[in-house]
Design an enzyme around this catalytic site. Structure first.
Site, mmCIF file in Angstrom:
data_model
loop_
_atom_site.group_PDB
_atom_site.id
_atom_site.type_symbol
_atom_site.label_atom_id
_atom_site.label_comp_id
_atom_site.label_asym_id
_atom_site.label_seq_id
_atom_site.Cartn_x
_atom_site.Cartn_y
_atom_site.Cartn_z
ATOM 1 N N LYS A 168 28.706 42.022 102.914
ATOM 2 C CA LYS A 168 27.542 42.156 102.016
ATOM 3 C C LYS A 168 28.025 42.538 100.620
ATOM 4 O O LYS A 168 29.198 42.894 100.438
ATOM 5 C CB LYS A 168 26.602 43.236 102.575
ATOM 6 N N TYR A 209 31.427 53.267 69.419
ATOM 7 C CA TYR A 209 30.058 53.773 69.255
ATOM 8 C C TYR A 209 29.997 55.301 69.364
ATOM 9 O O TYR A 209 30.647 55.894 70.228
ATOM 10 C CB TYR A 209 29.156 53.207 70.354
#
Ligand SMILES: *Cc1c(COP(=O)(O)O)cnc(C)c1O
Length: 385
Positions: free
Chosen positions: A39, A277
């Site tokens: 999965k 940033y």
């Protein structure tokens, strides 16, 4: 496929993967079905690539979460049994029957729908009954079991192939008493299923940690997830295994995944300049920075800002400033050979150095499972020897 043409990619080591599978195959009795859990894009490793390697090694079957994943495997040509362990909406049940998937069963509503559909289609469906034993996630509890079994007896085309449960507290502790209680409750429910007249039911409870630590959880089938990828379910599992086997766990499982990118720009920045940033990093010396085209949208967690290292030319290069959406900056002042286009390893080994998924997980307060499953599925997966 060669790695040269990629900018950011995940290399999947076939030899490491095969060794891990062989390890589990030896650990688990030969008549026990070994199912691999693939999965979440095979825990970030690439579902199609991993399924192919597993199928080539004769793995018995697959476990997935969704109908979507099961359908993708079939359309890639895999004929192995596929167990869907997550919920399937009513609109998808016809496809489950049509493509002969194994389906989790945990409620009477779905059973009713399956009964009606299998009668209408004149086709059977195989269900794996999920038993609630203390995890309180999916599963039918003891109070609802008898009623469900009654219904199941009358649903002649719905075949009870197996019953299973999942442990709540097997990775997070070295005290496994809660898991043992769950196992006892599981065995009691299995007895009730048998008393109701069902026979030949496969039993499965073991995830990687249970398979590694407790042979009495192997029953007729195991569901191996994280371990096949060469990652330990937890530190506690690693320690518990070591106590039992006195073997160095590092040599037992080999990490399969290496996440790489390339230096897309190199620049020299004077002392006392901010990087990125928010101006969270100030250079303390003239610095050489490598710009790397990977960021939080690719699954490189933003909480790694100013925390992690990448590997360049076999050396550790600290990440400077904030992780951006598509970029990070690494300090290569002390790696003078670093050149444009050089490989930078985000997770994995390079030379004598390594950055593990476990280490990144520790830095951001999560588990290795989350670190690898969050690598963007859109990034190419390349199988390497
Ligand atoms: C994901 C999952 C597994 C695999 O667990 P690992 O710890 O990765 O081995 C097994 N069973 C169920 C029900 C799961 O959801």
């Amino acid at each position: 496929m060669t790695e040269e043409k990629f900018l950011t990619w995940v290399a999947v080591s076939e030899s490491a993967y095969v060794r891990n599978l062989e390890f589990f195959r030896r650990l688990i009795p030969s008549k026990t079905e070994m199912s691999v859990v693939i999965k979440a894009n095979a825990y970030g490793h690439g579902m199609a690539a991993i399924a192919r390697l597993a199928a080539n090694k004769g793995v018995d079957s697959f476990c997935v979460h969704s109908l979507d994943e099961a359908v993708r495997l079939r359309s890639e040509g895999f004929r192995q049994d596929i167990l869907i362990m997550g919920p399937v909406p009513g609109s998808g049940l016809e496809q489950v029957i049509d493509q002969d998937f194994r389906l989790i069963l945990y409620n009477p509503e779905t059973l009713e729908e399956l009964d009606n559909l299998t009668e209408a289609m004149k086709r059977p469906v195989r269900v794996h009954l999920k038993l609630e034993t203390g995890t309180h996630r999916q599963g039918i509890d003891e109070a609802g079991l008898d009623k469900l079994l009654e219904k199941l007896k009358n649903a002649s085309r719905v075949r009870l192939e197996a019953a299973y449960t999942h442990f709540a507290n097997i990775e997070d502790t070295t005290d496994h008493s809660y898991a043992f209680e769950q196992k006892e409750r599981f065995i009691a429910s299995i007895d009730r299923i048998k008393q109701s007249g069902f026979s030949g039911i496969k039993r499965h409870v073991a995830c990687s940690a249970a398979a590694l630590l407790f042979p009495d959880t192997h029953f007729e089938m195991v569901r191996i997830g994280i371990g096949q990828y060469g990652l330990w379910p937890s530190r506690e599992t690693f320690v518990s295994y070591k106590i039992r086997h006195s073997q160095n766990g590092e040599s037992v499982l080999l990490p399969v995944l290496t996440w790489k990118t390339r230096i897309s720009q190199l620049k020299t920045v004077a002392a006392n300049r901010f990087v990125g940033y928010g101006c969270t990093f100030l250079t303390t010396r003239e610095s050489r920075l490598a710009v790397l085209p990977v960021g939080y949208s690719d699954g490189y967690d933003r909480r790694l800002s100013n925390q992690s290292h990448v590997l360049i030319r076999g050396q550790r290069a600290p990440v400077r400033g904030r992780v951006c959406m598509n970029f990070i900056m690494a300090d290569v002042t002390d790696i003078p050979d670093a050149g444009l286009g050089d490989e930078a390893v985000l997770i994995g080994r390079q030379g004598k150095e390594k950055v593990t998924a476990d280490h990144l997980a520790a830095l951001i307060g999560t588990i290795n499972y989350e670190v690898v499953t969050r690598i963007d599925p859109g990034i190419p997966r390349v199988v390497v020897p």
